[in-house]
Design a protein around this motif. Structure first.
Motif, short mmCIF file in Angstrom:
data_model
loop_
_atom_site.label_atom_id
_atom_site.label_comp_id
_atom_site.label_asym_id
_atom_site.label_seq_id
_atom_site.Cartn_x
_atom_site.Cartn_y
_atom_site.Cartn_z
N UNK A 375 0.83 -1.21 0.00
CA UNK A 375 0.00 0.00 0.00
C UNK A 375 0.86 1.25 0.00
N UNK A 376 1.91 1.25 0.77
CA UNK A 376 2.79 2.42 0.85
C UNK A 376 3.51 2.67 -0.47
N UNK A 377 3.69 1.63 -1.28
CA UNK A 377 4.43 1.76 -2.54
C UNK A 377 3.58 2.33 -3.66
N UNK A 378 2.27 2.42 -3.44
CA UNK A 378 1.38 2.86 -4.51
C UNK A 378 1.64 4.33 -4.86
N UNK A 379 1.32 4.64 -6.13
CA UNK A 379 1.42 6.01 -6.66
C UNK A 379 2.82 6.59 -6.53
N UNK A 380 3.87 5.89 -7.02
CA UNK A 380 5.21 6.48 -7.03
C UNK A 380 5.25 7.63 -8.05
N UNK A 381 6.31 8.46 -8.03
CA UNK A 381 7.53 8.32 -7.23
C UNK A 381 7.37 8.84 -5.81
N UNK A 382 8.29 8.39 -4.94
CA UNK A 382 8.29 8.82 -3.54
C UNK A 382 9.66 9.37 -3.18
N UNK A 383 9.73 10.19 -2.15
CA UNK A 383 11.04 10.67 -1.68
C UNK A 383 11.83 9.53 -1.02
N UNK A 384 13.11 9.79 -0.79
CA UNK A 384 14.00 8.77 -0.24
C UNK A 384 13.50 8.27 1.11
N UNK A 385 13.03 9.18 1.93
CA UNK A 385 12.58 8.80 3.28
C UNK A 385 11.47 7.76 3.22
N UNK A 386 10.54 7.94 2.28
CA UNK A 386 9.42 7.00 2.20
C UNK A 386 9.89 5.65 1.66
N UNK A 426 14.31 -6.02 -3.03
CA UNK A 426 15.36 -5.61 -3.96
C UNK A 426 14.89 -4.49 -4.89
N UNK A 427 13.65 -4.59 -5.33
CA UNK A 427 13.09 -3.54 -6.20
C UNK A 427 13.03 -2.21 -5.47
N UNK A 428 12.57 -2.26 -4.21
CA UNK A 428 12.46 -1.03 -3.42
C UNK A 428 13.83 -0.43 -3.16
N UNK A 429 14.81 -1.27 -2.88
CA UNK A 429 16.16 -0.77 -2.66
C UNK A 429 16.68 -0.05 -3.90
N UNK A 430 16.39 -0.61 -5.08
CA UNK A 430 16.81 0.03 -6.33
C UNK A 430 16.11 1.37 -6.52
N UNK A 431 14.80 1.40 -6.21
CA UNK A 431 14.06 2.66 -6.34
C UNK A 431 14.59 3.72 -5.39
N UNK A 432 14.92 3.30 -4.16
CA UNK A 432 15.47 4.25 -3.20
C UNK A 432 16.82 4.78 -3.65
N UNK A 433 17.65 3.87 -4.20
CA UNK A 433 18.97 4.28 -4.69
C UNK A 433 18.83 5.25 -5.86
N UNK A 434 17.92 4.94 -6.79
CA UNK A 434 17.70 5.84 -7.94
C UNK A 434 17.23 7.21 -7.48
N UNK A 435 16.33 7.21 -6.50
CA UNK A 435 15.81 8.48 -5.98
C UNK A 435 16.92 9.29 -5.33
N UNK A 436 17.75 8.62 -4.57
CA UNK A 436 18.86 9.29 -3.89
C UNK A 436 19.82 9.91 -4.91
N UNK A 437 20.17 9.12 -5.94
CA UNK A 437 21.07 9.63 -6.97
C UNK A 437 20.45 10.76 -7.77
N UNK A 438 19.15 10.64 -8.03
CA UNK A 438 18.46 11.68 -8.80
C UNK A 438 18.47 13.01 -8.04
N UNK A 439 18.21 12.95 -6.76
CA UNK A 439 18.22 14.18 -5.95
C UNK A 439 19.62 14.80 -5.92
N UNK A 440 20.64 13.94 -5.81
CA UNK A 440 22.01 14.44 -5.79
C UNK A 440 22.37 15.09 -7.13
#
Length: 500
Positions: A375-386, A426-440
């Motif tokens: 449920x929390x993953x619905x409607x991405x994108x999300x910030x790194x914290x989420x 693993x998918x969520x970790x990749x999304x978090x990493x992408x989000x972190x890199x995108x913000x940087x």
């Protein structure tokens, strides 16, 4: 200088009467279009003016009620040069030699050819008959074509088939061997514009055969359409009257068989097009009925299992397995999927409790964490914290499953879920990493832009190099991140600046 055979004033008079004689149905519109085309063709031809008789012949085959008063008005407006003297002479000649004319107009080439070359006026009865059947064949073919290919009901198919048969009769009355001999005398009097060769005659016959074949196929397709719709109607009625799950499932099976029958109708037919437009609604209705039956059956199995669990745990376990089997058939895109998943989670807990209370509790806890993560993953994108919060939920779900030992009955089921949840993690970790890199990357690009605004290099090439560096940094930001939209906006702006 030659004049057009029908002037605009006469055309307007005739057109008004055509519209008065015509109806509003599809066949009437086709008839009106045929007559108007005939009249408009006369307006394009040069030669002697169209007279009363030819005007009447142009309309009376389709509109027998056409006003003679209007025809006289149109003939007068067309300023005809007096062809009636010639026609009168021909009538007298024909009347005085009736027996000879009958022989001359027999359908034998050795008689007609010499007469056609020397005294063609004597073949006027044949010419009139040819002219009539030629016009009727064209008219009936056009009507048949439009009725068949633009059908709106089975009645149109029947009418189109009838018009094709009438066109065939008209073609049968045209002497094919004589089509190459143009009836000059008749056409000089009446202004006919035949262009009907032997090849075109054969093409018309093939067209009639094609139309007749289409009509035959269409008529045959109406039988499975009617049978399928009747079977579907009866199946729906049986479903609505059914009081038990078994009867509902039998009705749904009959319902599906009726839909399968409708899908077999050739799409090229009118019946096939009709079925195709209805099948979407039919499939939606049966899907709703099937899903509703799955959920109702699962709930009935659950109630029965609750009653017998204390004294017949094995039988109760089988009922919960049946309930789970029904719910697992509900696709994810169905609106009742989440409802089914909630019921499924409860039934599986009960099932595991009967077989293995300890492992069942861990599995249930893992599923709760998984549902929360999904449920929390619905409607991405999300910030790194989420994304980090979602990672923790999946990790907790995995931790619960890893507590189940190999010797426990729920171990195999836990391992299946564990593989799925680890993939999701693993998918969520990749999304978090992408989000972190995108913000940087976005932050670095913004810093470069601010630096250029504060201090732009004087050298144009150096300036373009720095802008290109900003563009390269922005292009590293992946779609599906919160920074992507802003990066695209800055990228467009930088590209425009680079092109200046």
């Amino acid at each position: 200088m030659s004049m057009y055979r029908l002037n605009k004033k006469a055309l307007q008079i005739l057109r008004a009467e055509v519209q008065r004689c015509s109806g509003n149905d599809q066949v009437s519109k086709i008839e009106q279009e045929i007559v108007i085309k005939r009249l408009e063709q006369l307006c394009l031809e040069k030669g002697s003016a169209v007279k009363f008789d030819e005007m009447r012949d142009s309309v009376v085959d389709i509109y027998p009620q056409f006003s003679e008063k209007v025809l006289k008005q149109a003939a007068k407006a067309n300023k005809s040069p007096g062809i009636f003297t010639t026609v009168k002479w021909a009538t007298i000649l024909l009347g005085s030699s009736a027996g000879m004319l009958w022989v001359i107009n027999l359908p034998y080439p050795m008689i007609r050819w010499p007469v056609a070359k020397t005294v063609p006026i004597l073949l006027m009865p044949s010419y009139i008959n040819m002219d009539y059947h030629y016009r009727e064949a064209i008219k009936n073919l056009e009507q048949a074509d439009q009725l068949i290919n633009q059908a709106t009901s089975p009645y149109d198919i029947e009418q189109g088939s009838q018009r094709a048969k009438e066109a065939q009769k008209n073609l049968d009355n045209l002497p094919v061997w004589f089509l190459g001999y143009y009836p000059q005398t008749y056409c000089n009097f009446f202004g006919c514009s035949w262009k009907f060769t032997v090849d075109e005659f054969e093409a018309a016959r093939r067209r009639v055969a094609r139309i007749d074949a289409i009509a035959f196929q269409d008529r045959n397709a109406f039988t499975p359409l009617a049978q399928g719709e009747m079977a579907l109607k009866l199946a729906r009625q049986e479903y609505e009257k059914a009081t038990s799950i078994k009867d509902k499932e039998l009705a749904i099976a009959s319902w599906q068989a009726a839909i399968d029958q409708l899908e077999q109708i050739p799409e090229a037919t009118f019946a096939g097009e009709t079925a195709k437009t209805k099948l979407k609604a039919y499939k939606r209705d049966i899907d709703n009925a099937r899903i509703g039956t799955f959920i109702a059956a699962a709930q009935e199995f659950d109630l029965e299992a609750e009653k017998i669990q204390p004294i017949q745990p094995k039988a109760a376990s089988e009922l919960w397995e049946q309930a789970s089997k029904r719910l697992n058939q509900i696709p994810t895109e169905n609106p009742r999927y989440l409802e089914a998943q909630r019921l499924l989670a409860g039934y599986q807990v009960k099932l595991k409790t009967v077989a293995d209370p300890r492992s069942g509790t861990y599995i249930e806890a893992a599923k709760e964490f998984a549902i929360a993560a999904a449920k929390a993953s619905q409607n991405p994108p999300h910030p790194v914290v989420k994304w980090e919060q979602i990672e923790k939920l999946w990790q907790k779900s995995i931790d619960q499953l890893e507590k189940i030992r190999v010797e426990e009955p729920g171990y195999v089921a836990a391992q299946k879920l564990l593989a799925e949840y680890q993939t999701n993690l693993g998918i969520i970790e990749t999304r978090r990493k992408d989000e972190n890199e995108a913000q940087a990357s976005l932050q670095e690009a913004n810093e470069q832009i601010q630096s250029l605004i504060a201090s732009s290099p004087a050298d144009p090439q150096q300036l373009k190099g720095k802008i290109q560096g900003v563009i390269n940094r922005l292009r590293t930001i992946k779609a599906g991140t919160t920074a992507y939209a802003e990066a695209q906006r800055l990228l467009i702006s930088a590209q425009k600046r680079l092109q200046q």
